[in-house]
Structures are given as C-alpha cells and as structure tokens.
Design an enzyme around this catalytic site. Structure first.
Site, PDB file in Angstrom:
ATOM      1  N   HIS A 157       0.838  -1.205   0.000  1.00  0.00           N
ATOM      2  CA  HIS A 157       0.000   0.000   0.000  1.00  0.00           C
ATOM      3  C   HIS A 157       0.871   1.254   0.000  1.00  0.00           C
ATOM      4  O   HIS A 157       0.608   2.202  -0.754  1.00  0.00           O
ATOM      5  CB  HIS A 157      -0.911  -0.011   1.229  1.00  0.00           C
ATOM      6  CG  HIS A 157      -1.738   1.230   1.380  1.00  0.00           C
ATOM      7  ND1 HIS A 157      -2.946   1.405   0.745  1.00  0.00           N
ATOM      8  CD2 HIS A 157      -1.527   2.376   2.091  1.00  0.00           C
ATOM      9  CE1 HIS A 157      -3.446   2.587   1.053  1.00  0.00           C
ATOM     10  NE2 HIS A 157      -2.604   3.192   1.877  1.00  0.00           N
ATOM     11  N   GLU A 158       1.905   1.259   0.831  1.00  0.00           N
ATOM     12  CA  GLU A 158       2.801   2.419   0.867  1.00  0.00           C
ATOM     13  C   GLU A 158       3.581   2.554  -0.435  1.00  0.00           C
ATOM     14  O   GLU A 158       3.857   3.669  -0.889  1.00  0.00           O
ATOM     15  CB  GLU A 158       3.748   2.314   2.069  1.00  0.00           C
ATOM     16  CG  GLU A 158       3.053   2.238   3.417  1.00  0.00           C
ATOM     17  CD  GLU A 158       2.024   3.344   3.635  1.00  0.00           C
ATOM     18  OE1 GLU A 158       2.224   4.462   3.096  1.00  0.00           O
ATOM     19  OE2 GLU A 158       1.019   3.100   4.325  1.00  0.00           O
ATOM     20  N   HIS A 167       1.567   4.447  -2.802  1.00  0.00           N
ATOM     21  CA  HIS A 167       1.696   5.899  -2.651  1.00  0.00           C
ATOM     22  C   HIS A 167       2.937   6.410  -3.384  1.00  0.00           C
ATOM     23  O   HIS A 167       2.923   7.495  -3.978  1.00  0.00           O
ATOM     24  CB  HIS A 167       1.789   6.272  -1.173  1.00  0.00           C
ATOM     25  CG  HIS A 167       0.485   6.214  -0.447  1.00  0.00           C
ATOM     26  ND1 HIS A 167      -0.668   6.784  -0.931  1.00  0.00           N
ATOM     27  CD2 HIS A 167       0.148   5.649   0.752  1.00  0.00           C
ATOM     28  CE1 HIS A 167      -1.662   6.579  -0.080  1.00  0.00           C
ATOM     29  NE2 HIS A 167      -1.194   5.892   0.944  1.00  0.00           N
TER      30      HIS A 167
END
Length: 241
Positions: free
Chosen positions: A102-103, A106
C-alpha cells in the site's frame, strides 16, 4: 451554548462519528492481528517486498526504512522514503506485505504525480495552520459576537475561522481517493511481481479495506465538527434578526 463536549448538539452530531471511528480502529487492529498470523506463500519479508515493488516500477531512489511504533507505516513524498513500522518491516505475513505494498502504491502515485496526492501534499501546511488557528478564530469570534449582542465583527471573525477550520475536512475528503487508489495499485503490483498469489489477493484486500475505514471515519468526524459550528453560527446570526 456552543462549546464542544458540553453542548448536547455537539454530542448528538459527533457521537455517531466517534462510534464509527472506534469500530473502524478495532476492525483494523483485529484484521491486522488475524492476517499477521497468515504467512505469504512467497515468504518475502515486507521491506524486501516493498523494495521489489518499487524497483519493478523504476523507483530505485525511494528508500525503505524502519520507523518505531505500531501501524505507523507511511510514505513521505517530500523525502522519497517509505517507512515501515517495527511489526511490519521484517514480517512476511500477508498483513505486513499488504501494508508495505500500500505504501509502495503511494510512491507510485508520487512518481505519476497523481493529482489527489499532489493536492493533499500541498494542503498539509494549509491544513496544519487552518485547523489550529481557525479554531481559535472561531471561538474568539463566537465570544465577541455574544458579548456584543451578535455583532457583525464577531460573526465575520467566526465565519473566517470556520473557513480555516474546514480545511481539515477538505484534507480528509481528499485523502479518500488517495488511499483507495493506493490500495488498488498495491493489489495489482503484488500480483504482478509475484509477492502474493491466488486466494492471498482476497486476504490482502481485507487488510487494506479495513484500513480504509479509518479514513472514512476521520472524514466523517471532520464533517460533523464543521456542521456543528456552522449550525451554531447560523443560530447566532438568526438571533440578531
């Protein structure tokens, strides 16, 4: 009466939002604990999974570092650093790998200049200033208006304060598409570089969906706070007529 915490109207508006926030937090922790016990079939620890995902899209300049705390994972677009918490960094559980991915999502947004991420990053100093200074202007304007019988100056100050305070809601609202898009990218990236496979996709999605609830709850809380002050300001304005 307009001061939070002792005003029935505030409690009526904010209570559902806080209940949602508490439920979302418990859901995140429960889902994280559950899938922290399920190891990914690839056996790759989260920090190496993040590195693989970043390298796959050419983000060699993004560092992966450890950060203290629990679920303190985040990507810093200003320093190009992906930080993973102590419990995630070395773990090869589905929960840890999903969070790392998920990071990484980003970081990919940052590379592509994803509009909502660019806007959210730009809003950080505005929101920090607005949510703090705006609150004091809001309360000060209320007091000035009350002591002057609903004077126009006090109301004007209070409305300006509310506008500044509302930047927290705008920030929370912009955060939603940023987080949802990062999760979508995470699932796709994990499969494409073989960090997860088969049914693991569904489990990883459950972890990320649970985390998304906290952002929805934060937006709802911010909205209810703005609504409360707006209603109180309108009531005070009406008392002048």
């Amino acid at each position: 009466m307009f001061f939070p915490f002792i005003d029935p109207l505030y409690l009526l508006l904010i209570a559902p939002a806080f209940i949602l926030a508490m439920w979302a937090q418990n859901r995140v922790k429960g889902t994280y604990r559950k899938y922290s016990q399920v190891m990914s079939s690839s056996g790759i620890p989260a920090h190496l999974a993040a590195r693989r995902l970043l390298d796959a899209v050419g983000l060699y300049n993004v560092e992966v570092k450890r950060v203290p705390g629990e679920l303190t994972d985040h990507y810093d677009p200003t320093k190009k650093v992906l930080r993973l918490s102590d419990g995630v960094f070395d773990s090869n559980s589905l929960a840890a790998v999903a969070i790392a991915a998920h990071e990484a999502g980003h970081a990919m947004q940052d590379k592509l200049r994803y509009p909502f991420l660019v806007l959210r990053t730009a809003m950080v100093p505005i929101t920090t200033f607005g949510s703090r200074f705006g609150y004091f202007m809001l309360i000060g304007g209320f007091l000035l208006a009350m002591f002057t019988g609903g004077g126009e100056l006090g109301l004007a100050v209070a409305w300006i304060g509310l506008a500044l305070f509302s930047t927290a809601f705008v920030f929370a609202l912009i955060t939603l598409p940023v987080e949802f898009d990062a999760s979508r990218r995470a699932i796709q990236m994990m499969e494409s570089v073989h960090v997860i496979s088969g049914a693991e996709r569904l489990h990883a999605k459950k972890v990320l969906d649970a985390a998304a609830l906290t952002y929805i709850a934060a937006m709802f809380i911010a909205l209810m706070q703005v609504l409360y002050f707006a209603l109180r300001l309108l009531a005070l304005s009406g008392s002048r007529d």
